[in-house]
Motif scaffolding. Structure first.
Motif, mmCIF file in Angstrom:
data_model
loop_
_atom_site.group_PDB
_atom_site.id
_atom_site.type_symbol
_atom_site.label_atom_id
_atom_site.label_comp_id
_atom_site.label_asym_id
_atom_site.label_seq_id
_atom_site.Cartn_x
_atom_site.Cartn_y
_atom_site.Cartn_z
ATOM 1 N N TRP A 92 0.820 -1.215 0.000
ATOM 2 C CA TRP A 92 0.000 0.000 0.000
ATOM 3 C C TRP A 92 0.851 1.262 0.000
ATOM 4 N N THR A 93 2.070 1.184 0.490
ATOM 5 C CA THR A 93 2.926 2.372 0.516
ATOM 6 C C THR A 93 3.299 2.838 -0.880
ATOM 7 N N GLU A 94 3.140 1.970 -1.891
ATOM 8 C CA GLU A 94 3.442 2.352 -3.274
ATOM 9 C C GLU A 94 2.236 2.953 -3.975
ATOM 10 N N VAL A 95 1.055 2.899 -3.342
ATOM 11 C CA VAL A 95 -0.172 3.387 -3.968
ATOM 12 C C VAL A 95 -0.335 4.875 -3.687
ATOM 13 N N ALA A 96 -0.430 5.666 -4.754
ATOM 14 C CA ALA A 96 -0.614 7.110 -4.603
ATOM 15 C C ALA A 96 -2.086 7.490 -4.574
ATOM 16 N N ASP A 167 -13.560 1.558 -0.103
ATOM 17 C CA ASP A 167 -13.008 0.549 0.804
ATOM 18 C C ASP A 167 -11.510 0.371 0.578
ATOM 19 N N LEU A 168 -11.086 0.358 -0.685
ATOM 20 C CA LEU A 168 -9.661 0.209 -0.984
ATOM 21 C C LEU A 168 -8.867 1.425 -0.512
ATOM 22 N N ARG A 169 -9.441 2.617 -0.703
ATOM 23 C CA ARG A 169 -8.749 3.819 -0.216
ATOM 24 C C ARG A 169 -8.613 3.800 1.306
ATOM 25 N N ALA A 173 -5.091 4.032 3.277
ATOM 26 C CA ALA A 173 -4.825 5.063 4.284
ATOM 27 C C ALA A 173 -4.420 4.431 5.610
ATOM 28 N N ARG A 174 -5.078 3.336 5.985
ATOM 29 C CA ARG A 174 -4.747 2.675 7.244
ATOM 30 C C ARG A 174 -3.345 2.071 7.191
ATOM 31 N N ALA A 179 2.508 2.419 8.489
ATOM 32 C CA ALA A 179 3.900 2.493 8.040
ATOM 33 C C ALA A 179 4.597 3.717 8.620
ATOM 34 N N LYS A 180 3.869 4.840 8.737
ATOM 35 C CA LYS A 180 4.459 6.038 9.336
ATOM 36 C C LYS A 180 4.788 5.814 10.808
ATOM 37 N N SER A 181 3.890 5.141 11.515
ATOM 38 C CA SER A 181 4.139 4.861 12.923
ATOM 39 C C SER A 181 5.334 3.938 13.088
ATOM 40 N N ALA A 182 5.428 2.919 12.211
ATOM 41 C CA ALA A 182 6.564 2.010 12.278
ATOM 42 C C ALA A 182 7.869 2.730 11.942
ATOM 43 N N GLY A 183 7.804 3.660 10.963
ATOM 44 C CA GLY A 183 8.992 4.421 10.611
ATOM 45 C C GLY A 183 9.450 5.324 11.730
ATOM 46 N N ALA A 184 8.510 5.922 12.470
ATOM 47 C CA ALA A 184 8.879 6.781 13.594
ATOM 48 C C ALA A 184 9.516 5.970 14.709
#
Length: 233
Positions: A92-96, A167-169, A173-174, A179-184
């Motif tokens: 999902w991180t690759e989906v814009a 639903d896919l969006r 987003a989730r 991924a942002k939380s894991a990166g932090a």
């Protein structure tokens, strides 16, 4: 004493999105080909059985590709799009972005665009949903409160393709938020661990595209055989 084994992370099953109308149409077409082609194959004379065999070899893979094969698999980590002639998988991180205009489309962070054949857009259904929403706004101009609102009623007034893309969006987003939380949290790790994690993340972030040769090859062979039979007839 050995430390207890940490519990495994929960594994979520893929959600599948596909077109029921397309599947029904594909099954009916396959039954029609079996009926007509089988009759020509077993009761035909001369070159008719060979023409029926070549035509079926050409048509059956194409019907399966455009009706039964398209499906979208999505879970909390990634999305996999199975289109008629290729399968695209990415985290999902690759989906814009995900859009549903005249067709359902996925845009990647790298600028690539992929169509979601399994989520066809029905303009008739969208107009019907818009009329229902318009009538509802006229009947209740002040709208209902969240306490009395019915979520099922809201989904009933949304076109199927638009609801699927929503639903896919939401999944995208989730996943990006996670991924942002894991990166932090990874910023506090050691430099070697961070380097290994970044390399692993880079390996997983690549968009995977696989061509469906199991569909392409029989269709091409059947088309070539059919062309030869027609040219030499």
């Amino acid at each position: 004493m050995t430390s207890p084994t940490p519990p495994a992370e929960p594994v979520y099953a893929d959600r599948t999105f596909r077109s029921p109308a397309g599947m029904v149409g594909g099954v009916l077409l396959l039954l029609l080909i079996c009926w007509i082609g089988g009759d020509a194959l077993f009761r035909g004379s001369g070159r008719v059985p060979w023409l029926a065999l070549a035509g079926a070899l050409t048509a059956v893979p194409l019907i399966v590709a455009f009706t039964l094969r398209p499906v979208v698999f999505a879970n909390e980590q990634r999305i996999r799009i199975r289109n008629p002639f290729r399968t695209i998988a990415m985290p999902w991180t690759e989906v814009a972005d995900l859009r549903a205009g005249y067709s359902s489309e996925l845009f990647t962070e790298g600028g690539a665009k992929y169509q979601l054949w399994a989520v066809p857009v029905s303009l008739r259904q969208r107009k019907k949903a818009a009329r229902q929403q318009s009538r509802r706004s006229l009947d209740d101009p002040y709208d209902r409160t969240s306490v009395t609102a019915d979520v099922r009623d809201t989904k009933a007034r949304t076109a199927t393709a638009d609801q699927t893309m929503a639903d896919l969006r939401e999944l995208a987003a989730r996943a990006k938020e996670g991924a942002k939380s894991a990166g932090a949290g990874a910023k506090s790790a050691t430099s070697s661990a961070a380097s290994a994690a970044s390399s692993a993340e880079g390996a997983e972030s690549a968009v995977s595209v696989r061509w469906a040769y199991e569909v392409i090859v029989p269709a091409v062979v059947g088309a070539v055989l059919l062309a030869i039979l027609l040219a030499t007839g």
